[in-house]
Design a protein around this motif. Sequence first.
Motif, mmCIF file in Angstrom:
data_model
loop_
_atom_site.group_PDB
_atom_site.id
_atom_site.type_symbol
_atom_site.label_atom_id
_atom_site.label_comp_id
_atom_site.label_asym_id
_atom_site.label_seq_id
_atom_site.Cartn_x
_atom_site.Cartn_y
_atom_site.Cartn_z
ATOM 1 N N SER A 145 -5.964 -0.495 4.171
ATOM 2 C CA SER A 145 -4.985 0.309 4.906
ATOM 3 C C SER A 145 -3.553 -0.027 4.504
ATOM 4 N N ARG A 146 -3.321 -1.268 4.125
ATOM 5 C CA ARG A 146 -1.972 -1.723 3.811
ATOM 6 C C ARG A 146 -1.665 -1.704 2.316
ATOM 7 N N THR A 169 -0.762 -0.726 -1.399
ATOM 8 C CA THR A 169 0.031 0.325 -2.037
ATOM 9 C C THR A 169 -0.822 1.133 -3.014
#
Length: 467
Positions: A249-250, A252
């Motif tokens: 989810s985090r 890049t």
Amino acid sequence: MKALRGASRDRVTFTVLAVAAAAFAMLQSFVIPVLATLQADLHTTQSAATWILTGCLLSAAVLTPIVGRIGDLLGRKRVLVATLVVLAAGTLLAALASDIQVMIIARVVQGIGGGVLPLAFGIVRDELPPGKIAGAAGAIASLTAIGAALGVVLTGPIVDTVGFRWLFGLPVVVIALTAVAAALFVPESPPRSGGGGIGWVPASFLSAWLIALLLGVSFGPERGWLSAPIVGLFAAAVAGGIAWVVVESRATRPLVDLRLMRATIVWTTNLVALLVGVGLFATFGFLPQLVQTPSALGYGFGATVAQSGLLVLPSCVTQVAVGVLASRLDRRFSGKAVVLAGCLACTASMVVVAFAHDRLWPLYIASAVLGAGVGLSLSGLAGLIVSAVPPEQIGVASGMNANIRLIGGSIGAALVASIVASSAGPTGFPAEWGYTAGFAVLAATYLLAGVAALLIPVAAETPQVSG
């Protein structure tokens, strides 16, 4: 004339992709009926021989979405050719293996072949006319099940005639020729970055929790589901899965865009794939085993490996028939309707196997119905996924769908193995009841898949995911 050349090119492309997918599926199923033979010929233990199956399973689970993503980034044709070359090398190594260690290494290398399926779906979306995409993707998915079924059918005759090494020697030739055909005739798909490269950190977390989960599922029946090592593996899988979601989810550059996975068309299709997978692998594994059981036990028919493989043949025939009709069915009915019909047919077949296996003819009928159901469900699922996701996400989305079905297959095989094994102990119940209960559970699972299919949107929305 130009249109004719285009149509001919499309047929050749489809044929190459279909053969590649079916060949890998066949390699997976070849070893199932002859693990005992491989154990004896390689002078190893039963536990070590299990890794001939588990090694390929784990490798495919890890590599399938990664190879699909690499194809999205670098071009699917070149990655397909490279994947087939590595698969051929691993298969040749398996044919020449003189001990269990080399065989396991070879099977791990073969796991890269799992990437063929997402690559094939991506090429279909890139190269075929829009009206043929869903049908072609569905036919390829159906052919993977046909390849798995044919593997069970052909294992006995090949081993009896020329020995187990040709279970790998013959596919080497097919895979090598397919790689050459892919290099010569399959058009190159343009690279699609989709806003980033490969997220190797998320890929590592995905690999870690998948390995922990599949190891726990694979060895749960043998070591006990509540034993400390198995509980520890499942705990690690849960913790790893949560960590993967957080990291993904985090990231890049995520490997799997979780926003895409949350789209209704994607998660519902994946749920059905999981449940269908639970039944599929277990059915092809335990139906021949039921028929091979000595009739002196009061059930079973004492069939040889070759004879029991013939029981799967009607399934192959009906899957081929459904594959031929897949594109028409997809155009005439919705993908949702096709998947639902397939799940219900599979349910009916398992009810027959569970409660009418005292004679052979009901089993042949059930096999034919199962083949039609599997063909419908897999072709429908593949068409839905390929049509629903953005082009730059096809490789990883279809790879995850195939992976989820693979996880379901592992769960199903382990579940039925536990049920059958428990009836063989001092339970006071007839040993036959283990098969009855096992196939009844598979019938219930296919029925749940049908219920889940009702959640699939009638019109497959295309998720719009920004890079």
